[in-house]
Design an enzyme around this catalytic site. Structure first.
Site, PDB file in Angstrom:
ATOM      1  N   GLY A 174       0.684  -1.268  -0.062  1.00 47.84           N
ATOM      2  CA  GLY A 174      -0.232   0.005   0.175  1.00 47.84           C
ATOM      3  C   GLY A 174       0.749   1.210  -0.115  1.00 47.84           C
ATOM      4  N   SER A 175       0.696   1.949  -0.911  1.00 47.64           N
ATOM      5  CA  SER A 175       1.616   3.313  -1.214  1.00 47.64           C
ATOM      6  C   SER A 175       1.104   4.147  -2.302  1.00 47.64           C
ATOM      7  CB  SER A 175       3.039   2.663  -1.452  1.00 47.64           C
ATOM      8  OG  SER A 175       3.027   1.410  -2.204  1.00 47.64           O
TER       9      SER A 175
END
Length: 205
Positions: A174-175
């Site tokens: 997640g980024s």
């Protein structure tokens, strides 16, 4: 991946030897292990995406995900157009170079771990930042860590020549990736659009 798989096997063998195959806890641990391995293999997958035959002035999206920001910002002392792509834990997390060029700068910057869609994450979060010299001018690329993603891998070497579609790096769990474009660039994606890395055309210089 080999270490992860071996570790999971060792844990299951340990529980099996300790409690026996008829113990519900052993089957519960086995089920969790299978789900964990499925998630891990899916997360680290490397899709086969051949480079497209596009004009040299077009940029492809550097990541899978959703466009969460399109706005004018100040960057490197001048106004740029920022396009930000948020990657959820379910997206492919490989990042690609969006266009041919030369890596002029490659810099790691420590910072916070705000959620990746936070308006200040581009400015405050840990990141790896690249500046590329292209035939259409300089562009900036930021690999930004999030609240869960706390490891950024970047393959860039300063002064190296890179091609559109080459692997730029990887961000775990997640980024977000920001693309900083010169103001003359024509943005070809929309806010909220789901995009595919190395496939969806992001902009035209």
């Amino acid at each position: 991946m080999l270490i992860t798989t071996l570790g999971t096997v060792v844990v299951n063998v340990f529980f099996l030897a300790l409690f026996g195959k008829d113990n519900p806890l052993v089957w519960f641990v086995f089920l969790l292990s299978v789900l964990y391995l499925i998630f891990t293999f899916r997360f680290f997958r490397v899709p086969n995406r051949p480079n497209q035959d596009l004009p040299p002035n077009e940029l492809v999206c550097p990541a899978d995900g959703k466009v969460v920001v399109i706005e004018k910002v100040q960057y490197a002392g001048a106004e740029h157009t920022q396009v930000s792509i948020f990657m959820s834990p379910l997206n492919v997390h490989i990042n690609w170079y969006p266009i041919d060029g030369v890596v002029a700068e490659s810099t790691y910057k420590p910072g916070k771990f705000l959620v990746a869609w936070h308006p200040k994450s581009s400015e405050l979060n840990e990141k790896h930042e690249l500046v590329m010299q292209t035939t259409g001018g300089h562009i900036g690329l930021k690999q930004i860590a999030g609240a869960v993603a706390r490891r950024i891998v970047n393959y860039a070497e300063p002064a190296s020549q890179v091609k559109r579609g080459d692997e730029m790096g990887f961000i775990k769990f997640g980024s977000r990736v920001d693309v900083l474009l010169p103001t003359h660039a024509e943005v070809l994606v929309n806010l909220g659009q789901k995009v595919t890395g190395n496939q969806t055309v992001l902009a035209r210089l």
